[in-house]
Write an enzyme that holds these catalytic residues in place. Structure first.
Site, PDB file in Angstrom:
ATOM      1  CG  ASP A 229      -1.908  -1.103   1.217  1.00 20.30           C
ATOM      2  OD1 ASP A 229      -2.711  -1.194   2.159  1.00 20.30           O
ATOM      3  OD2 ASP A 229      -1.911  -1.873   0.241  1.00 20.30           O
ATOM      4  CG  ASP A 385     -11.310  -1.464  -0.700  1.00 20.50           C
ATOM      5  OD1 ASP A 385     -11.155  -0.470  -1.417  1.00 20.50           O
ATOM      6  OD2 ASP A 385     -10.425  -2.343  -0.558  1.00 20.50           O
TER       7      ASP A 385
HETATM    8  O1  1PR Z   1     -10.532   3.010  -5.123  1.00 22.84           O
HETATM    9  O2  1PR Z   1      -9.607   2.413  -7.373  1.00 22.84           O
HETATM   10  O3  1PR Z   1      -8.683   4.360  -6.104  1.00 22.84           O
HETATM   11  O4  1PR Z   1      -8.268   1.987  -5.381  1.00 22.84           O
HETATM   12  C1  1PR Z   1      -7.784   2.224  -4.107  1.00 22.84           C
HETATM   13  C2  1PR Z   1      -7.018   0.997  -3.709  1.00 22.84           C
HETATM   14  O5  1PR Z   1      -6.328   1.267  -2.496  1.00 22.84           O
HETATM   15  C3  1PR Z   1      -7.933  -0.173  -3.453  1.00 22.84           C
HETATM   16  O6  1PR Z   1      -7.317  -1.382  -3.944  1.00 22.84           O
HETATM   17  C4  1PR Z   1      -8.055  -0.219  -1.932  1.00 22.84           C
HETATM   18  O7  1PR Z   1      -8.143  -1.577  -1.472  1.00 22.84           O
HETATM   19  C5  1PR Z   1      -6.738   0.373  -1.491  1.00 22.84           C
HETATM   20  N1  1PR Z   1      -6.859   1.159  -0.276  1.00 22.84           N
HETATM   21  C6  1PR Z   1      -7.484   2.342  -0.153  1.00 22.84           C
HETATM   22  N2  1PR Z   1      -7.333   2.783   1.129  1.00 22.84           N
HETATM   23  C7  1PR Z   1      -6.608   1.849   1.789  1.00 22.84           C
HETATM   24  C8  1PR Z   1      -6.190   1.936   3.202  1.00 22.84           C
HETATM   25  O8  1PR Z   1      -5.593   1.006   3.746  1.00 22.84           O
HETATM   26  N3  1PR Z   1      -6.512   3.073   3.840  1.00 22.84           N
HETATM   27  N4  1PR Z   1      -5.616  -0.335   1.081  1.00 22.84           N
HETATM   28  C9  1PR Z   1      -6.310   0.839   0.891  1.00 22.84           C
HETATM   29  C10 1PR Z   1      -6.299  -1.386   1.531  1.00 22.84           C
HETATM   30  C11 1PR Z   1      -5.837  -3.645   1.313  1.00 22.84           C
HETATM   31  C12 1PR Z   1      -4.677  -4.499   0.989  1.00 22.84           C
HETATM   32  C13 1PR Z   1      -3.970  -4.872   2.266  1.00 22.84           C
HETATM   33  C14 1PR Z   1      -4.439  -6.251   2.594  1.00 22.84           C
HETATM   34  C15 1PR Z   1      -3.464  -7.064   3.370  1.00 22.84           C
HETATM   35  N5  1PR Z   1      -5.348  -2.381   1.714  1.00 22.84           N
HETATM   36  O9  1PR Z   1      -3.893  -3.884   0.102  1.00 22.84           O
HETATM   37  O10 1PR Z   1      -2.645  -4.808   2.085  1.00 22.84           O
HETATM   38  O11 1PR Z   1      -5.651  -6.015   3.288  1.00 22.84           O
HETATM   39  O12 1PR Z   1      -3.420  -6.581   4.640  1.00 22.84           O
HETATM   40  P1  1PR Z   1      -2.701  -7.434   5.820  1.00 22.84           P
HETATM   41  O13 1PR Z   1      -2.049  -8.651   5.214  1.00 22.84           O
HETATM   42  O14 1PR Z   1      -1.705  -6.482   6.392  1.00 22.84           O
HETATM   43  O15 1PR Z   1      -3.767  -7.791   6.780  1.00 22.84           O
HETATM   44  P2  1PR Z   1      -9.334   3.000  -6.024  1.00 22.84           P
END
Ligand code: 1PR
Length: 530
Positions: A229, A385
């Site tokens: 991320d 999400d």
């Molecule tokens: O909506 O098309 O602009 O895409 C945004 C992208 O960014 C999406 O793929 C969304 O999942 C991700 N995203 C947005 N905000 C966050 C945040 O964390 N605030 N990341 C975010 C969400 C999900 C995974 C994460 C896994 C594994 N992260 O990438 O790494 O859940 O986590 P873990 O193994 O640590 O438990 P758009």
């Protein structure tokens, strides 16, 4: 000198980088007459058969290419570069191929298996060839929904076969004309070795007693994906961060877990089967003005030779000068920078809301449809999400519910999975099953299934969520969010049948090395790429 036939679609940057990393130089095919001047020709094809053949025809390349091939001159086709050698493909009825190999390309009929065949499988080498001289059964990276079936008419071309529902031709060769269905530039060290054999002009050499082909079926591996991320911290530097249920701040600061390119390189060397970058503030910034993100991709693709996925901000934008950019424009920039797949999050939810409002009618206007049309379904990933919404009864909502093992905060025995946009900041009246099914219908090739409830918790994957989506679609599903120990990976594969598992926190925090996950899965009898 090696000439690259780049017809302008798909991620050819990685192939260029692989050839450069192997110490060879390229010239570009820029006009039809360059083809017959070429000493050695590589044709990497990504995306749809019809789009590729139409582009070749439009560029005036088909006739000189047929003449080059008929003369048996050195050629290596990759993916569509193999399929184009046939008479045609069911993917694009009415579009003629080059017709060098008799027969047609057919869609996979692999009951119970996800299509596209996307991931790591091995090749059963059917005869000796310098291309596979030092191949020892390693997994190779495939991503295709159509394949060539081995039959008596093409037996003299068959070099290697691979099983996915039934055998298909994973490599063909006659004389100095060869082609592979997998992507050697994305197949790690084994793929780079095969590429080197061609680049060094060895394909026409004497057959080398290589790895003996074996009778047993080839085996499709589960994928372990490392996810980064990425966002700018308050100082404006692009850093790898990690949310805890999507909250990336700690003591007011954006968590900084390292530099994107360095971490991606480390995970590649540790054996990650894919690397995913998510530009988590992409929904509010205009990604094309986000040069650092494009530079991260460019630099990563120079030294990471497994598939790269990029998500975040892939939707239509109008910049500060009122210039409009389509989602395809944004995706083009990411593909040109080295991405193999793009992932769409928020925009997919909004597109599906409109699709459902139209009663499930497609109008070709969505980013999913437009990007899949040019780059192929396999290049379009949908990042979901979701978060749990607990209810007292199935009648309390129109959405499909699951009876949860762990009741809700007020003892609710059921829940449904609500889709959100803007990184979980906004819930929408769309559930994960209808979103996944709609996106598959619109042409998406894979689902990245996150979980806001499990993200960063180390509590394990949300098995009830993953089962719901796995059962709803025929395209590959990546389980994401919550991995906290080795057992969580074997648990999600055994309990849900998903093709891949993604993790972030436990890799960033160096709690569990990727190789430890793979060794453990192998001990559990789960097929992995070593
Ligand atoms: O909506 O098309 O602009 O895409 C945004 C992208 O960014 C999406 O793929 C969304 O999942 C991700 N995203 C947005 N905000 C966050 C945040 O964390 N605030 N990341 C975010 C969400 C999900 C995974 C994460 C896994 C594994 N992260 O990438 O790494 O859940 O986590 P873990 O193994 O640590 O438990 P758009």
């Amino acid at each position: 000198m090696i000439s690259l036939l780049d017809y302008g679609a798909g991620n050819v940057r990685s192939l260029r980088n692989a050839i450069h990393a192997l110490g060879f130089r390229l010239t570009e095919i820029e006009r039809p007459e360059d083809i017959l001047k070429a000493e050695r020709l590589i044709f990497p094809g990504v995306g749809a058969f019809g789009a590729a053949m139409e582009r070749l025809r439009g560029l005036g390349y088909v006739e000189p290419l047929k003449e080059y091939l008929a003369a048996g001159r050195p050629y290596l086709g990759i993916c569509i570069g193999l399929q184009a050698l046939f008479e045609g493909s069911d993917e694009s009825p009415g579009v003629a191929g080059l017709g060098l190999i008799p027969g047609r390309i057919r869609r996979f009929e692999a009951p119970g298996l996800s299509i596209p065949h996307m991931g790591w499988n091995d090749a059963r080498v059917e005869r000796e060839s310098p291309l596979f001289a030092d191949y020892a059964g390693e997994k190779l990276y495939f991503v295709h929904s159509y394949r060539a079936e081995p039959n008596p008419e093409n037996a003299d071309w068959c070099l290697a076969t691979t099983d996915y529902g039934a055998p298909f031709l994973s490599a063909v060769q006659k004389g100095r004309v060869g082609a592979v269905q997998f992507h050697p530039e994305k197949s790690g060290a084994a793929g780079l070795r095969l590429l080197r054999h061609f680049l060094a002009g060895e394909e026409g050499g004497a057959p080398v007693a290589g790895w003996a082909s074996r009778a047993e079926p080839t085996r499709f591996a589960k994928r372990i994906i490392a996810c980064l991320d990425v966002r700018a911290n308050d100082a404006g530097d692009l850093v790898v961060t990690k949310g805890d249920q999507y909250d990336v701040r700690e003591a007011g600061e954006v968590r900084n877990l390292g530099k994107p390119v360095e971490l991606a390189q480390r995970y590649y060397e540790e054996g990650a089967d894919e690397i995913t970058f998510l530009n988590i503030t992409g929904f509010r910034d205009f990604p094309l003005s986000d040069q650092p993100m494009l530079e991260v991709l460019q630099r990563t693709s120079e030294q990471v030779f497994v598939p790269l996925t990029i998500g975040g901000g892939i939707r239509a934008f109008t910049d500060g000068d009122s210039r409009h950019y389509s989602a395809l424009d944004v995706a083009n920039a990411y593909f040109r920078a080295g991405a193999d797949k793009i992932s769409i999050g928020s925009d997919a939810v909004e597109a599906v809301e409109a699709y459902l409002a139209r009663g499930g009618a497609k109008d070709g206007s969505t980013a999913i449809e437009r990007i899949a049309e040019v780059y192929g379904n396999q290049a379009v990933v949908i990042s979901i999400d979701p978060r749990r919404v607990y209810v007292d009864s199935a009648e309390a909502t129109r959405h499909p519910v699951v009876e949860t093992v762990t009741p809700g905060p007020n003892g609710e025995p059921y829940c449904w999975f609500q889709c959100t946009i803007k990184g979980g900041r906004e819930g929408r009246d769309v559930d994960v099953v209808e979103l996944a099914r709609a996106c598959e219908d619109l042409g998406a090739g894979e689902i990245l299934l996150n979980s806001i409830d499990r993200d960063g918790t180390g509590a394990g994957f949300d098995l009830e969520l993953v089962r719901s989506v796995r059962a709803a679609v025929g395209i590959p599903v990546i389980a994401s969010s919550g991995a906290g120990c080795l057992e969580h990976f074997s648990e999600v594969f055994a309990a849900t049948g998903v093709e891949a598992a993604l993790a972030a926190g436990i890799f960033h925090r160096r709690e569990v090395p990727i190789q430890a996950v793979k060794s453990y899965l192998r001990e559990q009898g789960i097929e992995i790429r070593t």
